[in-house]
Enzyme design. Sequence first.
Site, PDB file in Angstrom:
ATOM      1  N   HIS A 416      38.289  42.292  41.194  1.00 48.43           N
ATOM      2  CA  HIS A 416      36.969  42.671  40.680  1.00 48.43           C
ATOM      3  C   HIS A 416      35.844  42.218  41.617  1.00 48.43           C
ATOM      4  CE1 HIS A 416      34.302  44.310  37.825  1.00 48.43           C
ATOM      5  NE2 HIS A 416      34.982  44.024  36.722  1.00 48.43           N
ATOM      6  N   ARG A 417      36.120  41.313  42.542  1.00 53.02           N
ATOM      7  CA  ARG A 417      35.093  40.904  43.504  1.00 53.02           C
ATOM      8  C   ARG A 417      34.777  42.015  44.490  1.00 53.02           C
ATOM      9  NH1 ARG A 417      38.114  35.608  45.656  1.00 53.02           N
ATOM     10  NH2 ARG A 417      39.677  37.259  45.901  1.00 53.02           N
TER      11      ARG A 417
END
Length: 443
Positions: A416-417
């Site tokens: 998700h980064r």
Amino acid sequence: MPTEILMPALSPTMEEGTLAKWLVKEGDTVASGDLLAEIETDKATMEFEAVDEGVIGKILVPEGSEGVKVNTAIAVLLADGESADDVDAAPAAKPEVSAPETGVGNDNGGPKEAPAPTTAPASPAPAAPAAADGSRIFASPLARRIAADKGLDLAAISGSGPRGRIVKADVEGATAAPKAEAQPAAAPATAAPAAPAAPAGPSADAVAKMYEGRDYEEVKLDGMRKTIAARLSEAKQTIPHFYLRRDIQLDALLKFRGELNKQLEGRGVKLSVNDFIIKAVALALQSVPEANAVWAGDRVLQMKASDVAVAVAIEGGLFTPVLQDADIKSLSSLSTEMKDLATRARDRKLAPHEYQGGSFAISNLGMFGIDNFDAIVNPPHAGILAVGSGVKKPVVGADGELKVATVMSVTMSVDHRVIDGALGANLLTAIVENLENPMVMLA
């Protein structure tokens, strides 16, 4: 003065290795480029070449030794006019190794300790130098010694040896240049409070005590298993995973694959479903370029080419060889390359550059009958596609009629980064469209 032969760093992340086999013996004459030993890293067995000429005076680390630290002296090389007596006269230095198990137990049931080596290695060469940015400069011990005597800055010398290593010839003709003065160290910053350590599992002794009185066999972890355990534990704990799932109808692909394989019989090429998946992922990364990226600590690197890693199961672990530029290669080229990489992966013959890199990975367990599963993102990749088997299922067609189709379930694990939900959904949709309309991949 005798020269130490040091345990080499055969990959950027290697810290220790196993000296699997010596290819020379004491008294052998070697030249630059001659093979000295086979070194096992956590991923592969690689051959170690000589960078200087001379005679093998002493072997300090026996073959089979595990846990030999990088830059540990493993042998001594004698130049013209030197003898083994010069080695014995040199100050002693203990190599950092774990001796191979003898298979004979001690009184407590464990492996018997190997006796300490009695051979004293040669006097050490100057410490391995580092560049201004802190990265290590690779130079042979003899080159370092000559550079120190002449006052040379190795950071200003280009190496001509294997993998850019600086060797004797590079420093013999060089002249000293004034070194830049070191900058004064910055004042230390106020130490931030330490973050609480992640909870650890029970110790090995504690686990063994739980099963006291029960029969079991203790399996020693090799370098690969230790690395897999450490890196995937870290990945699962530090990467914010999220998961996207889709079903893919394969009937059009299976029909198209059958037609292509008939036409490719004369060339000895047989395409697998996995070859189509690799191509579909590679093209999807081009269609959604923001997702073709890797996490680099404090930034994201957005890649141009589609370099796709594919998990290959081997005895005791797995490799993820990388197919570079998969978006521009034909299906037959990808198939041939994948078969070669998989074969050499199982033989542990891959070079580091063949299994490092890539921005996205594929793990296919469909051939084992697995319907669906969740895979762990392999850093620094931004995602991995977990592929299940194709199964006949009832589906509702576009016309509302019920029919039977071959359906494959996939799960995309995402960092998700790097990739947000909508971006990940776009990438997975592109993969699905490529596989359900396979002729588009040849356009």
